[in-house]
Design a protein around this motif. Sequence first.
Motif, mmCIF file in Angstrom:
data_model
loop_
_atom_site.group_PDB
_atom_site.id
_atom_site.type_symbol
_atom_site.label_atom_id
_atom_site.label_comp_id
_atom_site.label_asym_id
_atom_site.label_seq_id
_atom_site.Cartn_x
_atom_site.Cartn_y
_atom_site.Cartn_z
ATOM 1 N N ILE A 52 0.844 -1.283 0.008
ATOM 2 C CA ILE A 52 -0.064 0.077 0.004
ATOM 3 C C ILE A 52 0.964 1.138 0.014
ATOM 4 N N PRO A 53 0.975 1.829 -1.271
ATOM 5 C CA PRO A 53 1.953 3.059 -1.250
ATOM 6 C C PRO A 53 1.940 4.020 -0.235
ATOM 7 N N MET A 54 0.522 4.432 0.212
ATOM 8 C CA MET A 54 0.365 5.273 1.105
ATOM 9 C C MET A 54 0.888 5.131 2.424
ATOM 10 N N SER A 55 0.951 3.818 2.803
ATOM 11 C CA SER A 55 1.477 3.431 4.298
ATOM 12 C C SER A 55 2.722 2.794 4.308
ATOM 13 N N GLY A 56 3.010 2.145 3.062
ATOM 14 C CA GLY A 56 4.237 1.260 3.242
ATOM 15 C C GLY A 56 3.991 -0.105 3.607
ATOM 16 N N THR A 57 2.864 -0.357 4.069
ATOM 17 C CA THR A 57 2.335 -1.664 4.399
ATOM 18 C C THR A 57 2.535 -2.657 3.227
#
Lengths: 122, 110
Positions: A52-57
């Motif tokens: 998930i690019p937004m969180s780096g998860t």
Amino acid sequence: QVQLVQSGAEVKKPGSSVKVSCRASGGTFNSYVVNWVRQAPGKGLEWMGGIIPMSGTANFAQKFKDRVIFTADESTTTANMELSSLRSEDTAVYYCARCLYSSSWYLAFDVWGQGTMVTVSS
Amino acid sequence: QSVLTQPPSASGTPGQRVTISCSGSISNIGSNTVIWYQQRPGTAPKLLIYSNNQRPSGVPDRFSGSRSGTSASLAISGLQSEDEADYYCAAWDDSLHDAAFGGGTKVTVL
């Protein structure tokens, strides 16, 4: 409508690493998962994991968890997949693909990149 | 060896109905919804069915999906030449903690 544009074909030596990029054109990733799927010549589809690019998860398929790194840069709307310790069996087309649902690891991917051919050969 | 089992090939004449099966287990199809992809030669896969029987916008209603127990199926009615492609089923596997894909079925329009 966002499109995913991938980097070009690569030829690598066994034991080396490869990095494939996937850029969102005409939009951003927002909170969508960017998945990576590969397909060896004449074979079926294989999910490698995603981020998930937004969180780096990130989430990893068991088979690749020790050899793959997923990264993302929201400023350039680019996601990357780096696979290390390459062997001949890693020769495949690598696709990035966006999940149908936001913030979901569901396996329905509605937007796909064009694919990047990675050839591992001595 | 794929976790989900599909027949390697299927065929039909234009206008016919073709059905593709996808067999799994309680930990994948029996517990999670099924997705189907269509892949024409040299192109990226295309999402055809999700949540067992839902079609994304733009997918003709000639394509339909169903699930029963640990098996699923994709039906193509009114077969057309453009339907000639490989079809893959997929589902999450709770035991493997991983995605499960079928080996693919090549549909030929005779």
